[in-house]
Design an enzyme around this catalytic site. Structure first.
Site, PDB file in Angstrom:
ATOM      1  N   TYR A 110       0.842   1.688   5.781  1.00 18.49           N
ATOM      2  CA  TYR A 110       2.007   0.875   4.503  1.00 18.49           C
ATOM      3  C   TYR A 110       2.718   1.631   3.950  1.00 18.49           C
ATOM      4  O   TYR A 110       3.096   3.425   4.420  1.00 18.49           O
ATOM      5  CB  TYR A 110       0.299   1.248   3.112  1.00 18.49           C
ATOM      6  CG  TYR A 110      -0.203   0.492   3.208  1.00 18.49           C
ATOM      7  CD1 TYR A 110      -0.829   0.031   4.165  1.00 18.49           C
ATOM      8  CD2 TYR A 110      -0.316  -0.381   1.944  1.00 18.49           C
ATOM      9  CE1 TYR A 110      -2.436  -1.115   3.782  1.00 18.49           C
ATOM     10  CE2 TYR A 110      -1.696  -1.004   1.480  1.00 18.49           C
ATOM     11  CZ  TYR A 110      -1.963  -1.760   2.959  1.00 18.49           C
ATOM     12  OH  TYR A 110      -3.044  -2.515   3.039  1.00 18.49           O
ATOM     13  N   GLU A 111       4.116   2.192   3.510  1.00 17.36           N
ATOM     14  CA  GLU A 111       4.702   2.451   3.267  1.00 17.36           C
ATOM     15  C   GLU A 111       4.876   4.238   2.344  1.00 17.36           C
ATOM     16  O   GLU A 111       6.032   5.164   2.240  1.00 17.36           O
ATOM     17  CB  GLU A 111       6.206   1.946   2.680  1.00 17.36           C
ATOM     18  CG  GLU A 111       6.441   1.490   1.649  1.00 17.36           C
ATOM     19  CD  GLU A 111       6.947   0.464   0.719  1.00 17.36           C
ATOM     20  OE1 GLU A 111       8.549   0.737   1.008  1.00 17.36           O
ATOM     21  OE2 GLU A 111       6.754  -0.992   1.123  1.00 17.36           O
TER      22      GLU A 111
END
Lengths: 353, 261
Positions: free
Chosen positions: B50-51
């Protein structure tokens, strides 16, 4: 940017844009170095009031960096105080943001003599699952604010470059997209590989607004959950106003120094404020308040669709101007809601000693 | 065959495309459902990044509703920030990007920034690149999720936010300085597309049972490559629907949304 090295983006681009002569949208690397050298670097008790922190550091025309990511660990409490105080001609620097940016935009729409945004360097401004950001769309499609688009990595690494004290950083994105044409980065030939590589200028804010999970009184801060870009932003900026959910003893910091993500020297003002990110979320403390975010967005959407500022004005009158500080704001949100948001966090584990 | 919606089909197809022992860079919504379905079926050793900064979380508190949702950090193996997530990607650790957008062209270039011609005063402004531009540049393979509509599958996108194969020339991505190999699949409710190796143009791979290649071409503004061996999209079985609706997206935040806004 005019340049003799480039990708082949011009073969496919349809977009027209104003050429921007390069400038840093805030302090230059040389000014930034000087500002930090001139700060006191000893351990001092940084605790103060929100009003004092905002009065001391928020100035017209500055580059203001908003920490957190979308609605995680966002500095809502500081944003409210900034709106109450008023500030004009802001440059905003973020990666991805929702309500904190919209709160400044809404204040500008209601009274541009109190709050105004000149331009924003960003990757994304919206509400994700809830929808687009109506006030951002209004300001941009009417040409009221200037934008400079990067990716989330582009913005994050621009803060990282500033935090490293370097003027730019080479990266592997933006090239071949229209961002190569419109933003202030530049394609160059790598002096070593002789291949094209994109460089972006460091992003140096005058002030970064950060909410930390916990910190000691000197500003040594721990962050739990995703770090977002908070550590880089804090040392990229010349000054930091930090809220913290909880002040912890300095012995705890010295027992586990590896857990400190932001060092005291970067922090100018510290304000202990539980629920400082509400309606955003803080891992280990509370989940985000989707109903409240939706209510504020609806007020913005009503303005965008009908031109009526009534719902927006009502929101600010009740939740921003109608309260003296964040605790009064939280009283309006109510104990039951806050308790529910705590439960929804699910007691994610954090280390408070 | 059990009844399924467009959203079910997109999520299920996304799952089929993912291989085991890989890392997939996800945003919110259908990509997470696709990745979790794959983990629970054919790809138990597939992980998500996930960023906001988490790698390989265990989503035992429910679906994250935001890329920055604290739930996306739940029981991760590694939890830092955006720089770390994108630098692992730039280094080659993220195999797949799942991205969406408002428009896509035949070379897989995607727009999620604006509509109109003037960057300084667009007719519509979208939120912006977010992570998408960096994911399309540096994940190894890009998977796009789009609703199949003529106004979205366009001759030329208004703004290239996420790089595909550019103008289709063989060295476009190299001259752009990006690291990933580029567009891989486009998943829609009615068809799956890949890319022709020689021309890098979008190619029809699979269609929903009951539709013909001509039906699909009519929903696309540019000319598709239509090979003779177009397959039927595999439909989700009862147990797949159960997993997606009752286990993964229990609250129905994403599967119950309509394709068109």
């Amino acid at each position: 940017m005019i340049n003799n090295v480039s990708s082949n983006i011009k073969n496919i681009s349809k977009v027209t844009y104003k050429e921007k002569p390069f400038e840093y949208w805030g302090p230059t690397p040389a000014e930034a170095r000087k500002a930090v050298v001139n700060k006191p670097h000893g351990l001092r008790d940084k605790r103060t009031t929100m009003k004092e922190a905002v009065d001391r550091h928020i100035k017209d025309g500055m580059n203001l960096c908003i920490g957190g990511f979308v609605n995680t660990r966002v500095p809502t409490a500081i944003i409210h105080e900034i709106v109450r105080k008023g500030v004009k001609d802001l440059t905003i620097s973020i990666q991805s943001m929702s309500i904190c940016c919209e709160l400044l935009a809404g204040a500008m729409i209601l009274d541009p003599d109190r709050v105004s945004i000149r331009r924003v360097e960003l990757a994304w401004w919206g509400y994700e699952i809830i929808g687009i950001a109506p006030l951002f769309r209004h300001l941009v499609t009417n040409g009221i604010i200037e934008v400079d688009d990067y990716t989330n990595y582009g913005m994050s690494v621009r803060f990282k470059a500033a935090s490293m004290g370097i003027p730019f950083v080479p990266i592997r994105d933006h090239g071949g997209s229209d961002m190569e044409l419109v933003n202030r980065g530049k394609m160059i030939e790598c002096p070593f590989t002789k291949e094209n590589v994109y460089i972006v200028p460091s992003c140096i804010p005058d002030v970064a607004l950060i909410n930390s999970t916990m910190a000691d009184k000197f500003g040594n801060a721990r962050l739990f959950g995703a770090l977002c870009t908070d550590p880089e932003m804090a040392t990229a900026a010349n000054h930091v106003i930090m809220t913290t959910e909880k002040v912890i003893p300095s012995e705890a910091i010295r027992t586990y120094p590896n857990l400190t993500e932001i060092p005291y020297a970067a922090v100018d003002c510290l304000v202990e404020q539980p629920f400082a990110s509400h309606p955003g979320a803080v891992y280990g403390n509370y989940w985000f308040d989707m109903d409240h975010i939706r209510m504020f967005r609806n007020a913005g959407e009503e303005f965008r669709k009908t031109g009526s500022k009534e719902a927006l004005q009502k929101y600010y009158d009740e939740y921003v101007f109608g309260v003296a500080d964040h605790n009064e704001f939280l009283e309006k949100i109510g104990f039951r809601t806050l308790q529910k948001l705590r439960d929804w966090d699910g007691h994610q584990p954090v280390i408070a000693y | 065959m059990p009844e399924y919606t467009d959203m079910d089909m997109i999520a299920y197809t996304g799952s089929r495309v993912l291989e085991d022992d890989k890392i997939v860079f996800v945003g919110t919504g259908l990509p997470i459902i696709a990745a979790m379905h794959a983990q629970l079926t054919h790809a138990p050793n597939l992980y998500m990044i996930y960023e906001a900064g988490s790698l390989a979380p265990i989503l035992d508190m429910g679906m994250p509703l935001s890329v920055g949702d604290t739930r996306a950090a739940r029981k991760a193996c590694f939890l830092k920030g955006l720089c770390s997530a994108f630098e692992l990607t730039q280094r080659g650790y993220a195999d797949y990007a799942f991205i969406g957008g408002a428009q896509i062209d035949m070379y897989g270039n995607i727009c999620s920034t604006m509509e109109g011609t003037d960057y300084d005063k667009p007719s519509i402004r979208f939120p912006g690149s977010g992570g998408a531009g960096a994911m399309a540049a540096n994940c190894e393979k890009t998977i796009a999720i789009m609703a199949l509509e003529k106004r979205r599958f366009v001759e030329k996108v208004d703004f290239v936010t996420s790089i595909g194969y550019g103008d289709g020339s063989p060295d476009y991505r190299r001259n752009a300085g990006v690291a990933g190999s580029g567009p891989y699949r486009v998943i829609t409710n009615r068809a799956v597309f890949g890319y022709d190796e020689a021309t890098r143009r979008m190619k029809l791979l699979e269609i929903k049972p009951g539709l013909s290649p001509k039906d699909i071409q009519e929903l696309v503004s540019f000319e598709l490559i239509i090979p003779p061996d177009v397959k039927e999209m595999v439909e989700p079985r009862e147990e797949d629907l159960h997993l997606m609706r009752e286990v993964i997206d229990k609250e129905g935040y994403f599967l119950k949304k309509k394709v068109q806004k």
